[in-house]
Motif scaffolding. Structure first.
Motif, PDB file in Angstrom:
ATOM      1  N   LEU A 134      94.996 111.793  51.944  1.00 22.11           N
ATOM      2  CA  LEU A 134      95.352 112.081  53.109  1.00 22.11           C
ATOM      3  C   LEU A 134      93.711 111.619  53.509  1.00 22.11           C
ATOM      4  O   LEU A 134      93.274 113.006  53.903  1.00 22.11           O
ATOM      5  CB  LEU A 134      95.747 113.260  53.100  1.00 22.11           C
ATOM      6  CG  LEU A 134      97.127 113.230  52.507  1.00 22.11           C
ATOM      7  CD1 LEU A 134      98.214 114.760  52.931  1.00 22.11           C
ATOM      8  CD2 LEU A 134      98.029 112.168  53.927  1.00 22.11           C
ATOM      9  N   ALA A 135      93.114 111.206  53.267  1.00 18.86           N
ATOM     10  CA  ALA A 135      91.790 111.239  53.711  1.00 18.86           C
ATOM     11  C   ALA A 135      91.244 111.258  54.881  1.00 18.86           C
ATOM     12  O   ALA A 135      90.653 112.532  55.681  1.00 18.86           O
ATOM     13  CB  ALA A 135      90.406 110.331  53.032  1.00 18.86           C
ATOM     14  N   ASP A 136      91.892 110.159  55.852  1.00 16.04           N
ATOM     15  CA  ASP A 136      90.771 110.405  56.405  1.00 16.04           C
ATOM     16  C   ASP A 136      92.182 109.316  57.869  1.00 16.04           C
ATOM     17  O   ASP A 136      93.139 108.754  57.667  1.00 16.04           O
ATOM     18  CB  ASP A 136      89.953 109.780  57.682  1.00 16.04           C
ATOM     19  CG  ASP A 136      89.729 108.564  56.996  1.00 16.04           C
ATOM     20  OD1 ASP A 136      90.251 107.726  57.364  1.00 16.04           O
ATOM     21  OD2 ASP A 136      88.010 108.676  56.343  1.00 16.04           O
ATOM     22  N   GLU A 137      92.004 109.644  58.931  1.00 19.90           N
ATOM     23  CA  GLU A 137      93.357 108.769  59.680  1.00 19.90           C
ATOM     24  C   GLU A 137      93.422 106.859  59.816  1.00 19.90           C
ATOM     25  O   GLU A 137      94.289 106.798  59.355  1.00 19.90           O
ATOM     26  CB  GLU A 137      93.030 108.847  61.738  1.00 19.90           C
ATOM     27  CG  GLU A 137      94.377 108.104  61.993  1.00 19.90           C
ATOM     28  CD  GLU A 137      94.776 108.634  63.694  1.00 19.90           C
ATOM     29  OE1 GLU A 137      95.367 107.780  64.565  1.00 19.90           O
ATOM     30  OE2 GLU A 137      93.354 109.625  63.998  1.00 19.90           O
ATOM     31  N   GLU A 193     105.865 109.118  49.507  1.00 18.60           N
ATOM     32  CA  GLU A 193     105.066 109.984  48.432  1.00 18.60           C
ATOM     33  C   GLU A 193     103.906 108.911  47.945  1.00 18.60           C
ATOM     34  O   GLU A 193     103.102 109.171  47.827  1.00 18.60           O
ATOM     35  CB  GLU A 193     106.289 110.001  47.295  1.00 18.60           C
ATOM     36  CG  GLU A 193     106.738 111.224  47.837  1.00 18.60           C
ATOM     37  CD  GLU A 193     107.724 111.430  47.085  1.00 18.60           C
ATOM     38  OE1 GLU A 193     108.004 111.605  45.575  1.00 18.60           O
ATOM     39  OE2 GLU A 193     109.053 112.562  46.571  1.00 18.60           O
ATOM     40  N   PRO A 194     104.430 107.301  47.445  1.00 21.49           N
ATOM     41  CA  PRO A 194     102.844 106.409  47.187  1.00 21.49           C
ATOM     42  C   PRO A 194     101.960 106.757  47.926  1.00 21.49           C
ATOM     43  O   PRO A 194     100.553 106.556  47.648  1.00 21.49           O
ATOM     44  CB  PRO A 194     103.350 105.312  47.197  1.00 21.49           C
ATOM     45  CG  PRO A 194     105.099 105.212  46.455  1.00 21.49           C
ATOM     46  CD  PRO A 194     105.983 107.034  47.579  1.00 21.49           C
ATOM     47  N   LEU A 195     101.933 106.452  49.195  1.00 22.73           N
ATOM     48  CA  LEU A 195     100.966 106.496  49.955  1.00 22.73           C
ATOM     49  C   LEU A 195     100.014 108.263  50.673  1.00 22.73           C
ATOM     50  O   LEU A 195      98.966 107.900  50.530  1.00 22.73           O
ATOM     51  CB  LEU A 195     101.332 105.989  51.721  1.00 22.73           C
ATOM     52  CG  LEU A 195     101.996 104.908  51.828  1.00 22.73           C
ATOM     53  CD1 LEU A 195     103.151 104.374  53.381  1.00 22.73           C
ATOM     54  CD2 LEU A 195     100.906 103.813  52.263  1.00 22.73           C
ATOM     55  N   ILE A 196     101.016 108.687  50.225  1.00 22.86           N
ATOM     56  CA  ILE A 196     100.296 109.837  50.040  1.00 22.86           C
ATOM     57  C   ILE A 196      99.414 110.346  49.276  1.00 22.86           C
ATOM     58  O   ILE A 196      97.978 110.719  49.385  1.00 22.86           O
ATOM     59  CB  ILE A 196     100.845 111.680  50.151  1.00 22.86           C
ATOM     60  CG1 ILE A 196     101.877 110.945  51.814  1.00 22.86           C
ATOM     61  CG2 ILE A 196     100.385 112.351  50.182  1.00 22.86           C
ATOM     62  CD1 ILE A 196     103.192 112.398  51.331  1.00 22.86           C
ATOM     63  N   ALA A 197      99.614 109.226  47.772  1.00 17.84           N
ATOM     64  CA  ALA A 197      98.873 109.663  46.895  1.00 17.84           C
ATOM     65  C   ALA A 197      97.860 108.943  46.611  1.00 17.84           C
ATOM     66  O   ALA A 197      96.812 109.198  46.477  1.00 17.84           O
ATOM     67  CB  ALA A 197      99.810 110.040  45.909  1.00 17.84           C
ATOM     68  N   SER A 198      98.381 107.495  47.621  1.00 15.17           N
ATOM     69  CA  SER A 198      96.750 107.297  47.002  1.00 15.17           C
ATOM     70  C   SER A 198      95.912 107.301  48.275  1.00 15.17           C
ATOM     71  O   SER A 198      95.323 106.673  48.366  1.00 15.17           O
ATOM     72  CB  SER A 198      97.435 105.329  47.836  1.00 15.17           C
ATOM     73  OG  SER A 198      97.997 105.265  48.547  1.00 15.17           O
ATOM     74  N   THR A 199      96.420 107.621  49.395  1.00 12.21           N
ATOM     75  CA  THR A 199      95.478 107.560  50.681  1.00 12.21           C
ATOM     76  C   THR A 199      94.625 108.919  50.502  1.00 12.21           C
ATOM     77  O   THR A 199      94.150 109.625  50.947  1.00 12.21           O
ATOM     78  CB  THR A 199      96.376 107.731  51.591  1.00 12.21           C
ATOM     79  OG1 THR A 199      96.957 108.966  52.240  1.00 12.21           O
ATOM     80  CG2 THR A 199      96.843 106.159  51.932  1.00 12.21           C
ATOM     81  N   ASP A 243      93.707 116.985  60.793  1.00  9.48           N
ATOM     82  CA  ASP A 243      94.062 117.521  59.203  1.00  9.48           C
ATOM     83  C   ASP A 243      95.244 116.524  58.533  1.00  9.48           C
ATOM     84  O   ASP A 243      95.768 116.230  59.035  1.00  9.48           O
ATOM     85  CB  ASP A 243      94.292 119.108  59.333  1.00  9.48           C
ATOM     86  CG  ASP A 243      95.283 119.213  60.057  1.00  9.48           C
ATOM     87  OD1 ASP A 243      96.975 118.992  60.124  1.00  9.48           O
ATOM     88  OD2 ASP A 243      95.680 120.447  60.723  1.00  9.48           O
ATOM     89  N   SER A 244      94.886 117.326  56.868  1.00 10.11           N
ATOM     90  CA  SER A 244      95.846 116.449  55.828  1.00 10.11           C
ATOM     91  C   SER A 244      97.892 117.131  56.283  1.00 10.11           C
ATOM     92  O   SER A 244      98.243 115.893  55.689  1.00 10.11           O
ATOM     93  CB  SER A 244      95.813 117.370  54.476  1.00 10.11           C
ATOM     94  OG  SER A 244      96.246 118.651  54.951  1.00 10.11           O
ATOM     95  N   LEU A 299     102.463 114.016  58.096  1.00 11.08           N
ATOM     96  CA  LEU A 299     103.415 113.806  59.040  1.00 11.08           C
ATOM     97  C   LEU A 299     103.104 112.116  59.257  1.00 11.08           C
ATOM     98  O   LEU A 299     104.582 111.870  60.036  1.00 11.08           O
ATOM     99  CB  LEU A 299     103.101 114.705  60.377  1.00 11.08           C
ATOM    100  CG  LEU A 299     104.178 114.938  60.920  1.00 11.08           C
ATOM    101  CD1 LEU A 299     106.005 114.798  60.659  1.00 11.08           C
ATOM    102  CD2 LEU A 299     104.320 115.634  62.479  1.00 11.08           C
ATOM    103  N   LEU A 300     102.433 111.878  59.956  1.00 13.35           N
ATOM    104  CA  LEU A 300     101.883 110.041  59.996  1.00 13.35           C
ATOM    105  C   LEU A 300     102.518 109.116  59.297  1.00 13.35           C
ATOM    106  O   LEU A 300     102.903 108.170  59.850  1.00 13.35           O
ATOM    107  CB  LEU A 300     100.307 110.565  60.807  1.00 13.35           C
ATOM    108  CG  LEU A 300     100.114 108.579  61.399  1.00 13.35           C
ATOM    109  CD1 LEU A 300     100.711 108.767  62.285  1.00 13.35           C
ATOM    110  CD2 LEU A 300      99.256 108.790  60.785  1.00 13.35           C
ATOM    111  N   ILE A 301     101.912 109.627  58.427  1.00 13.18           N
ATOM    112  CA  ILE A 301     102.811 109.089  56.948  1.00 13.18           C
ATOM    113  C   ILE A 301     103.806 108.570  56.971  1.00 13.18           C
ATOM    114  O   ILE A 301     105.205 107.532  57.303  1.00 13.18           O
ATOM    115  CB  ILE A 301     102.298 109.183  55.789  1.00 13.18           C
ATOM    116  CG1 ILE A 301     100.651 108.432  55.883  1.00 13.18           C
ATOM    117  CG2 ILE A 301     103.273 108.274  54.759  1.00 13.18           C
ATOM    118  CD1 ILE A 301     100.125 109.295  54.250  1.00 13.18           C
TER     119      ILE A 301
END
Length: 383
Positions: free
Chosen positions: A283-286, A275-281, A253-254, A259-261
């Protein structure tokens, strides 16, 4: 020819690499033991952002049996001069077993490297490019004089490398060609002695992954520049064959993906990219998150190598791939003109060095001290 830091980025493929807008580096041995041939493909930049001499020499030594013929194929815009020289010398030590083959382009440091081969074959529609070494520097007048001296010495090394391949070449003419940034056809290279044979032409895109560099050269042939604007056909990915596939992991789940990021970024020292990674991904899937994390680390490494670590956040947030980041860094470093080189040393740390500022004078303190001194002087005179 560039002076670059020692970061390495390269891809290895099974079999002969397909020609795409990428860096390819591959070694393979084929044939039976008594008819074995070792093939090396140097398709991409030489040095920091491509194929380093260290990796080249180690991989070749691991595959070389000391007797098999070795063919080294080039399609490269060049790169780090000293990596190119190291590859040149490594090929030279192989003696008559080594053939250098130019499949599309051997420019700048790549032309130095390929000339180390005992026999050089240039495809009918391929080219060699030779030019003066480039760099850029900052500092005082004495610092810049030292850089100019180093470039003069580098030029002599380049001339010596070409003359080792073509001992009968007229040195005055060679220096003129190098100074003029000369693009040589296969037949012109043979006529000068920098190549031994004109080979069969093969349709290959000429280093499209280095298009920004190709456009910065002064005399890049129009035919090569035209290829940069041609659309590339999509290549279907080859799915790896897994004999015993593991059960598919459940979708996270998101919250767990976030948490993984966070944990991965903290461990890799790139917490500023959370924060940039959470925004760009989103949180679609692993799989998306893992791919983005790997790319973010690569982008961070590129920015640190270019001494622009502060750009990593911007590039990750924009969702750029490493190819686009290299182009952006290239433009940031050199602007619209000049060379495209960066310093030949890694930064000591990723944080910009804070300038030491002199203490500003405090006018009120100075006035108070002066008044006190005058008062003390008056008292002494009266005594």
């Amino acid at each position: 020819m560039k002076l670059l830091p020692s970061l390495r980025i390269f891809n290895k493929l099974e079999g002969q690499p397909s020609i795409q807008d990428k860096h390819w580096y591959n070694l393979k041995a084929s044939g039976e033991a008594d008819q074995r041939t070792i093939e090396v493909y140097v398709y991409g930049e030489i040095g920091t952002w491509g194929i380093t001499a260290n990796q080249f020499v180690r991989d070749l030594a691991a595959l070389d049996d000391g007797t098999s013929p070795i063919v080294v194929a080039f399609n490269s815009i060049g790169g780090d001069l000293f990596d190119g020289l190291a590859i040149h010398n490594a090929l030279s030590r192989l003696g008559e077993r080594c053939t250098g083959r130019v499949d599309a382009l051997a420019a700048s440091a790549a032309s130095v490297a390929v000339c180390g081969a005992h026999r050089v074959v240039v495809a009918e529609n391929a080219m060699l490019m030779i030019h003066n070494p480039w760099t850029y520097a900052s500092g005082g007048a004495e610092d810049l004089r030292k850089v100019a001296t180093a470039l003069d010495q580098a030029l002599e090394v380049i001339i010596a490398a070409y003359k080792a391949k073509a001992p009968d070449i007229d040195e005055v003419e060679l220096r003129r060609l190098v100074n003029a940034e000369t693009w040589l056809t296969a037949r012109e290279a043979v006529a000068l002695g920098l190549a031994d044979e004109v080979g069969d032409g093969v349709q290959i895109k000429a280093c499209l992954g280095q298009g920004a560099v190709m456009q910065k050269y002064k005399h890049t042939p129009k035919a090569l520049l035209d290829q940069l604007s041609e659309p590339t056909e999509p290549v279907e990915p080859i799915e790896p064959v897994v004999e015993n596939p593991e059960p598919t992991a459940p979708v996270l789940d998101s919250t767990k993906l976030a948490l993984l990021i966070t944990q991965s970024c903290n461990q890799a020292g790139i917490s500023n990219l959370i924060e940039p990674l959470i925004a760009s991904t989103e949180l679609a899937d692993e799989a998306t998150v893992q791919a983005a994390l790997a790319q973010a680390k690569a982008i961070r490494d590129l920015c640190v190598a270019a001494r622009l670590p502060e750009c990593a956040v911007e590039y990750v947030k924009a969702g750029l791939d490493t190819g686009a980041v290299r182009a952006r860094l290239f433009d940031r470093l050199v602007g619209s003109g000049g060379g495209f080189e960066i310093d030949n040393s890694l930064p000591q740390n990723e944080d910009p060095v804070t300038a030491v500022k002199a203490k500003q004078p405090d006018a009120s303190s100075i006035w108070t001290a002066r008044q006190a001194a005058q008062s003390q002087s008056s008292k002494g005179a009266r005594a």
